[in-house]
Motif scaffolding. Sequence first.
Motif, PDB file in Angstrom:
ATOM      1  N   LEU A 240       0.830  -1.203   0.000  1.00 18.25           N
ATOM      2  CA  LEU A 240       0.000   0.000   0.000  1.00 18.25           C
ATOM      3  C   LEU A 240       0.867   1.257   0.000  1.00 18.25           C
ATOM      4  O   LEU A 240       2.032   1.230   0.399  1.00 18.25           O
ATOM      5  CB  LEU A 240      -0.910   0.008   1.228  1.00 18.25           C
ATOM      6  N   LEU A 241       0.288   2.357  -0.425  1.00 15.41           N
ATOM      7  CA  LEU A 241       0.949   3.655  -0.382  1.00 15.41           C
ATOM      8  C   LEU A 241       0.428   4.423   0.824  1.00 15.41           C
ATOM      9  O   LEU A 241      -0.783   4.507   1.052  1.00 15.41           O
ATOM     10  CB  LEU A 241       0.673   4.444  -1.671  1.00 15.41           C
ATOM     11  N   TYR A 242       1.348   5.012   1.597  1.00 18.77           N
ATOM     12  CA  TYR A 242       0.977   5.686   2.828  1.00 18.77           C
ATOM     13  C   TYR A 242       1.342   7.170   2.742  1.00 18.77           C
ATOM     14  O   TYR A 242       2.467   7.563   3.041  1.00 18.77           O
ATOM     15  CB  TYR A 242       1.684   5.056   4.030  1.00 18.77           C
ATOM     16  N   PRO A 243       0.407   8.020   2.325  1.00 20.93           N
ATOM     17  CA  PRO A 243       0.707   9.456   2.285  1.00 20.93           C
ATOM     18  C   PRO A 243       0.753  10.029   3.696  1.00 20.93           C
ATOM     19  O   PRO A 243      -0.093   9.703   4.547  1.00 20.93           O
ATOM     20  CB  PRO A 243      -0.471  10.038   1.493  1.00 20.93           C
ATOM     21  N   LYS A 244       1.749  10.861   3.976  1.00 21.53           N
ATOM     22  CA  LYS A 244       1.884  11.452   5.305  1.00 21.53           C
ATOM     23  C   LYS A 244       0.802  12.507   5.509  1.00 21.53           C
ATOM     24  O   LYS A 244       0.698  13.450   4.725  1.00 21.53           O
ATOM     25  CB  LYS A 244       3.277  12.075   5.448  1.00 21.53           C
ATOM     26  N   PRO A 245      -0.031  12.372   6.545  1.00 20.97           N
ATOM     27  CA  PRO A 245      -1.174  13.276   6.675  1.00 20.97           C
ATOM     28  C   PRO A 245      -0.814  14.709   7.068  1.00 20.97           C
ATOM     29  O   PRO A 245      -1.559  15.631   6.789  1.00 20.97           O
ATOM     30  CB  PRO A 245      -2.025  12.610   7.764  1.00 20.97           C
ATOM     31  N   ASN A 246       0.320  14.881   7.747  1.00 21.32           N
ATOM     32  CA  ASN A 246       0.726  16.231   8.147  1.00 21.32           C
ATOM     33  C   ASN A 246       2.235  16.380   7.997  1.00 21.32           C
ATOM     34  O   ASN A 246       2.987  16.148   8.939  1.00 21.32           O
ATOM     35  CB  ASN A 246       0.316  16.525   9.593  1.00 21.32           C
ATOM     36  N   PRO A 247       2.710  16.781   6.830  1.00 24.15           N
ATOM     37  CA  PRO A 247       4.165  16.880   6.607  1.00 24.15           C
ATOM     38  C   PRO A 247       4.823  17.990   7.406  1.00 24.15           C
ATOM     39  O   PRO A 247       6.057  18.047   7.490  1.00 24.15           O
ATOM     40  CB  PRO A 247       4.261  17.160   5.098  1.00 24.15           C
TER      41      PRO A 247
ATOM     42  N   VAL B 215      -8.185  -0.090   7.187  1.00 25.46           N
ATOM     43  CA  VAL B 215      -8.584   0.723   6.036  1.00 25.46           C
ATOM     44  C   VAL B 215      -9.299  -0.173   5.028  1.00 25.46           C
ATOM     45  O   VAL B 215      -9.077  -1.386   4.990  1.00 25.46           O
ATOM     46  CB  VAL B 215      -7.371   1.408   5.347  1.00 25.46           C
ATOM     47  N   ALA B 216     -10.154   0.443   4.205  1.00 27.96           N
ATOM     48  CA  ALA B 216     -10.844  -0.308   3.151  1.00 27.96           C
ATOM     49  C   ALA B 216      -9.839  -0.748   2.096  1.00 27.96           C
ATOM     50  O   ALA B 216      -9.010   0.045   1.651  1.00 27.96           O
ATOM     51  CB  ALA B 216     -11.926   0.556   2.525  1.00 27.96           C
ATOM     52  N   LYS B 217      -9.925  -2.027   1.730  1.00 27.13           N
ATOM     53  CA  LYS B 217      -8.965  -2.580   0.776  1.00 27.13           C
ATOM     54  C   LYS B 217      -9.101  -1.939  -0.602  1.00 27.13           C
ATOM     55  O   LYS B 217      -8.140  -1.792  -1.352  1.00 27.13           O
ATOM     56  CB  LYS B 217      -9.161  -4.096   0.670  1.00 27.13           C
ATOM     57  N   SER B 218     -10.313  -1.505  -0.942  1.00 27.14           N
ATOM     58  CA  SER B 218     -10.570  -1.052  -2.306  1.00 27.14           C
ATOM     59  C   SER B 218     -10.218   0.413  -2.539  1.00 27.14           C
ATOM     60  O   SER B 218     -10.081   0.846  -3.683  1.00 27.14           O
ATOM     61  CB  SER B 218     -12.052  -1.253  -2.640  1.00 27.14           C
ATOM     62  N   SER B 219     -10.062   1.209  -1.466  1.00 31.52           N
ATOM     63  CA  SER B 219      -9.825   2.646  -1.647  1.00 31.52           C
ATOM     64  C   SER B 219      -8.408   3.020  -1.226  1.00 31.52           C
ATOM     65  O   SER B 219      -7.754   2.272  -0.500  1.00 31.52           O
ATOM     66  CB  SER B 219     -10.839   3.438  -0.825  1.00 31.52           C
TER      67      SER B 219
END
Length: 466
Positions: free
Chosen positions: A51-58, A160-164
């Motif tokens: 999965l890709l994990y975008p940092k929520p607060n850089p 987390v939802a697998k599809s989104s």
Amino acid sequence: MLAAQENRFQYVYFTLSGLVACIMLILFYISMRTTINERLRDDLKQMQRQLLYPKPNPHWNYNNSWRRIGNASLRHEIYSAYFDARTDIVGRVRLDEEITIGSLRVFAILPERLRDSQISCIVRFADFSSYEIVAEEAGAMHDVHNNSFAAWSIMCPLHVAKSSPVQLPQAVALSYASNRLSHLSPSYVQISYPRNMSELFAKSRATISVCVGPIQENYSNVLRLVEFVEMYRLQGATHFYFYYVEASEEVRRVLEHYRLRGLADVFEWNVQSHLQDLHYAGIVAQFNDCVYRANVVDNYRYAAVVDLDEVLMPLKHNSLADYLRQCDEGRTSGFVFRNVFFYRKDSNDTFNAPAHVMNRLLYTQSKVRRTLEVLPAYIRSKVVVNTRGIVEMGNHQVYRSAPGYVDHIVHQTVGLLFHYRDKCINCKMVLIVDYTARRFGSLLFDRVDATCLEVFMERHGICQLA
């Protein structure tokens, strides 16, 4: 008569056979469940890493402070939260429509006997949407020492939802029924993620960090502080975490010096309202926060959990770094060093202090007599931990390791904790001469003088000795 005995024998035989068959079926069922569970967790880890994990607060600067939860008169407080990617410490994982990606570990100060049966995490996202997660684990950590308040560790699983696409929460608050305002007016703290999200599943850096116990009671021993840092740097440590309740202006100047050099993180530990009803300024919460910070935020493999008057001393290796490099086989949660005392009231031996040095009374060099008795493991011992292997850390021992990790008691001929105590525990204990720490003396004197000169130029490089 013989027929009756034979019938009883057959009855017992068939009963025992049935019992054995049932036990075998149960064991087979348990074995199958264990195998399926292991496969499930292996599959989960593989999917988790895809999965890709975008940092929520850089822009989060990781600078926490204690904040009141809900009703201020209750004096409930929350400090920090960490995203923990280890799914093997989550009890109930998911791999269907939803996938478990880790958990949130929250540290708080709550009554030792909180009457709530359930605590929840309210997670908030960057768009200010939120939802509630029931905590899988919530309880007072060890070392309460009969105080009315305790350091608490709360773990909420994160799915987390697998599809989104993965959307990570930015902040978290605690909610529970006995503090009604905790739900109506949540006290959010930022969730700490790795500084670099690409290191989320990377191999930990073989770096030794040092978690230092809370600096309090207007601590003013500048020379001891500088010596402590420089001694551990000679042992291979590269980063320090300091938390202060109260410290003199000179001590804060030294801390700022090391912070500006990138050698230390310095945090205000504002627990003033709990100094009388929480064990040693909340040291257990502080050590756990530090170990999770070293693991999650900075990806450091090791954290030495010590106080300013304690030095972990290898006896058969050149340094702590050499010891760990040669002796860590990868599944040790903590290396436990047993305690011996050096006493401040003992006479100073400055024989090895070079004539040119400005700061001669270094405690590791002038105190050369220690107690003959080596205290048992877990009695005033201190630990170097593998941060990936820790779930709950205590002041003197690892209380809970991650699955597959165990702690290791360092043999007293291999390493000891040198505890330079101001007051005797037992002033009649037998003392012996031990010059082990003096092997660092030449470099240590020079490093201490150089640091003191940089920080206190107006005093010609003299560090204050309290």
